[in-house]
Design a protein around this motif. Structure first.
Motif, PDB file in Angstrom:
ATOM      1  N   UNK A 190     -19.633 115.575 132.691  1.00 32.04           N
ATOM      2  CA  UNK A 190     -18.952 114.357 132.276  1.00 32.04           C
ATOM      3  C   UNK A 190     -19.857 113.395 131.523  1.00 32.04           C
ATOM      4  N   UNK A 191     -21.181 113.545 131.705  1.00 31.95           N
ATOM      5  CA  UNK A 191     -22.089 112.587 131.084  1.00 31.95           C
ATOM      6  C   UNK A 191     -22.014 112.626 129.563  1.00 31.95           C
ATOM      7  N   UNK A 192     -21.566 113.751 129.006  1.00 35.87           N
ATOM      8  CA  UNK A 192     -21.388 113.812 127.552  1.00 35.87           C
ATOM      9  C   UNK A 192     -20.394 112.763 127.081  1.00 35.87           C
ATOM     10  N   UNK A 193     -19.433 112.476 127.944  1.00 37.60           N
ATOM     11  CA  UNK A 193     -18.370 111.550 127.562  1.00 37.60           C
ATOM     12  C   UNK A 193     -18.606 110.158 128.131  1.00 37.60           C
ATOM     13  N   UNK A 194     -19.734 109.978 128.743  1.00 41.68           N
ATOM     14  CA  UNK A 194     -19.996 108.729 129.434  1.00 41.68           C
ATOM     15  C   UNK A 194     -20.570 107.718 128.448  1.00 41.68           C
ATOM     16  N   UNK A 195     -19.738 106.791 128.023  1.00 44.92           N
ATOM     17  CA  UNK A 195     -20.148 105.838 126.974  1.00 44.92           C
ATOM     18  C   UNK A 195     -19.947 104.413 127.491  1.00 44.92           C
ATOM     19  N   UNK A 196     -20.936 103.840 128.148  1.00 48.62           N
ATOM     20  CA  UNK A 196     -20.739 102.502 128.702  1.00 48.62           C
ATOM     21  C   UNK A 196     -20.945 101.396 127.649  1.00 48.62           C
ATOM     22  N   UNK A 197     -20.195 101.487 126.585  1.00 45.35           N
ATOM     23  CA  UNK A 197     -20.349 100.553 125.453  1.00 45.35           C
ATOM     24  C   UNK A 197     -18.982 100.201 124.877  1.00 45.35           C
ATOM     25  N   UNK A 198     -18.982  99.191 124.019  1.00 53.18           N
ATOM     26  CA  UNK A 198     -17.819  98.942 123.181  1.00 53.18           C
ATOM     27  C   UNK A 198     -17.955  99.757 121.900  1.00 53.18           C
ATOM     28  N   UNK A 199     -16.943  99.718 121.056  1.00 55.21           N
ATOM     29  CA  UNK A 199     -16.975 100.522 119.825  1.00 55.21           C
ATOM     30  C   UNK A 199     -16.266  99.727 118.717  1.00 55.21           C
ATOM     31  N   UNK A 200     -17.045  99.359 117.708  1.00 54.79           N
ATOM     32  CA  UNK A 200     -16.453  98.567 116.616  1.00 54.79           C
ATOM     33  C   UNK A 200     -16.945  99.134 115.285  1.00 54.79           C
ATOM     34  N   UNK A 201     -16.022  99.278 114.358  1.00 56.36           N
ATOM     35  CA  UNK A 201     -16.351  99.729 113.000  1.00 56.36           C
ATOM     36  C   UNK A 201     -17.140 101.039 113.003  1.00 56.36           C
TER      37      UNK A 201
END
Ligand code: NAP
Length: 495
Positions: free
Chosen positions: A15-26
């Protein structure tokens, strides 16, 4: 800042591949300096899973600007091109179902088997709208003058802000994003503070699928107010689609009024489930369990008030209580668990408040009625009898595993009781009589009615409520229209 390593679930799960503790802009993953962050907790253990950036007004403005620029290009792609990318996203979601389910169970607490079922349900919206996006037909209308020709075309509404709750961390996102993107809109997603990791994992897969930068943006925060205000008040945002409480929905409608945005509101419910004397008890019990206890009773379409006719009351209540007592409460990662924890302390307190009020006014516990020895945010699945209309659980959505069984005598009485609420999302009827089924379905003031069925959500049918349960529909052809405007073209002087 990523502390996921402490949580080793199973060695074979990546699951860590998909673990993105961030926002996403542009098209970029965005983190913020230390101090501007908030924690995500596992409700089963109360341990911190991750910290994420606390985004605010600046990030919201940036996301709106990016979405606006991206919209101009995205809307000019053919429907076929857009739907092709959605299809790739759908494939990636299914390929990553195990990892997505683990992330969901970690942050929401629901049993892993329910998380998997939700990912399949969530992906069904991407699948369906990747097809439906190719069929956004206009009309040709016979004109009233001989030299005129009239047609309508459908066009994307524009930058769309999508605000979602924690109870279905993936499906509430795809049910909005898929039709919006298929229609040609760009989006800004604001997921619930408890479950942003499912959202960022889905966005990551959309990025992998090739959805261009700025078309999908993700804002994460613990304080939703500045983000919500900017999304509602900014004139570049043309659509607000919200799923959550009626209370917050009303704020968003008010804040969107000045710029007269198109709004879709999927709000709270207070679902009646009605069991008539002639119902098949086994079916009624099986479907009640599915409707009431899924996601620990934390769904907007959960049966909230169960009305049982006097002739079947004893048989039905005993059969229901027996099955409910068999449910296993526990950590979502335990394979035996049927019921996970509540999402947070305020969720737990609400269930306790409803139970205490009911007991004080004369209700009796058939099964459950307290926290299990596990403690934490767990609550035993509960069945109550001797309940009455003056109890809080008649008026408010409990959002927990508490089933109150009201007794009624005749059809008119139960229709009146069922409609005696400001909400109008889902209702359920159990009967073998076709006449009763039709009459009651037509008279219930609810947007959806299940007849001998406790589950009715599907991507192919229009989901939504009336009264204070909402405006608009999600899923189906109607769900596509929520992201499109109709333009009427009048051709004159045609000889
Ligand atoms: P909620 O408190 O209304 O929150 C829902 C979303 O709105 C979250 O992302 C939340 O952010 C955000 N939010 C809260 N206040 C806001 C504000 N002032 N401005 C902008 N955004 C704001 O609801 P919830 O407790 O998470 O969800 C449970 C409710 O959702 C129940 O009433 C349930 O019936 C309803 N629901 C309805 C449907 C449907 O389809 N009709 C489906 C699922 C759930 P934060 O998380 O940061 O507070």
């Amino acid at each position: 800042r990523v502390i996921m390593d402490e949580f080793k679930i199973e060695d074979n799960i990546s699951y860590k591949n998909l673990f993105k503790p961030y926002g996403y802009i542009n098209g970029e993953w965005i983190d913020l300096p230390k101090g501007k962050s908030f924690n995500i907790y596992n409700p089963s253990t109360n341990k911190i899973i991750a910290t994420m950036p606390e985004m605010g007004i600046d990030e919201t403005k940036y996301a709106i600007e990016s979405a606006k620029i991206a919209f101009d290009k995205w809307k000019k792609k053919t429907a076929k091109e857009r739907c092709f990318l959605l299809r790739k996203w759908y494939d990636l979601v299914l390929e990553n179902i195990d990892d997505l389910s683990v992330i969901m169970t970690l942050e929401n607490g629901k049993p892993l088997k329910e998380s998997k079922a939700e990912i399949i349900y969530a992906s069904s919206f991407i699948d369906w709208f990747s097809e439906e996006g190719k069929r956004t037909y206009g009309r040709s209308i016979p004109a009233t003058q001989i030299d005129k020709r009239i047609i309508t075309i459908k066009q994307p509404v524009g930058v769309s802000a999508l605000i979602t709750p924690w109870n279905f961390p993936a499906a509430m996102i795809t049910r909005k994003v898929a039709p919006a993107l298929a229609a040609g809109c760009s989006v800004i997603i604001k997921p619930a503070e408890q479950t942003p990791l499912s959202a960022s994992a889905l966005v990551y897969l959309a990025q992998k699928a090739g959805i261009p930068k700025g078309v999908i943006n993700l804002l994460v925060a613990n304080n939703p107010i500045p983000i919500g205000k900017e999304l509602c008040e900014n004139e570049s945002v043309r659509k607000i689609s919200f799923t959550g409480s009626t209370e917050v929905g009303k704020i968003l409608i008010k804040d969107s009024a000045n710029s007269v945005k198109k709004v879709s509101m999927e709000l709270g419910g207070n679902a009646p489930l009605i069991v008539f004397n002639d119902a098949d008890v086994d079916i009624a019990v099986k479907e009640t369990l599915a409707s009431k206890y899924r996601n620990s009773g934390q769904t907007c379409v959960c049966a909230n008030r169960i009305f049982v006719q006097d002739g079947i009351y004893k048989k039905y209540s005993e059969a229901l209580a027996k099955k409910v007592a068999d449910f296993k409460v526990g950590d979502g990662f335990e394979h035996t668990s049927d019921i996970g924890p509540l999402i947070d302390n305020s969720g737990l307190k609400k269930v306790e408040r409803h139970l205490d009020d009911a007991i004080a006014k004369g209700a009796k516990v058939l099964t459950g009625g307290k926290q299990p020895s596990l403690g934490g945010l767990y609550y035993e699945p509960t069945v109550l009898t001797e309940v009455a209309k003056n109890m809080v659980l008649f008026k408010e959505e409990t959002f927990g595993p508490l089933a109150p069984l009201f007794k009624f005598k005749d059809v008119d009485e139960v229709i009146n009781m069922a409609n005696n609420t400001n909400y109008g999302l889902a209702g359920y009827i159990f009967t073998k009589d076709l006449n009763t089924a039709w009459k009651v379905s037509e008279e219930l003031q609810f947007g959806m009615v299940g007849i001998n069925s406790g589950i009715l959500s599907t991507e192919v049918a229009p989901f939504g409520g009336v009264k204070e349960s909402g405006i608009g529909r999600e899923g189906a052809v109607e769900g596509m229209d929520e992201y499109m405007e109709i333009k009427y073209l009048c051709f004159g002087n045609i000889m």
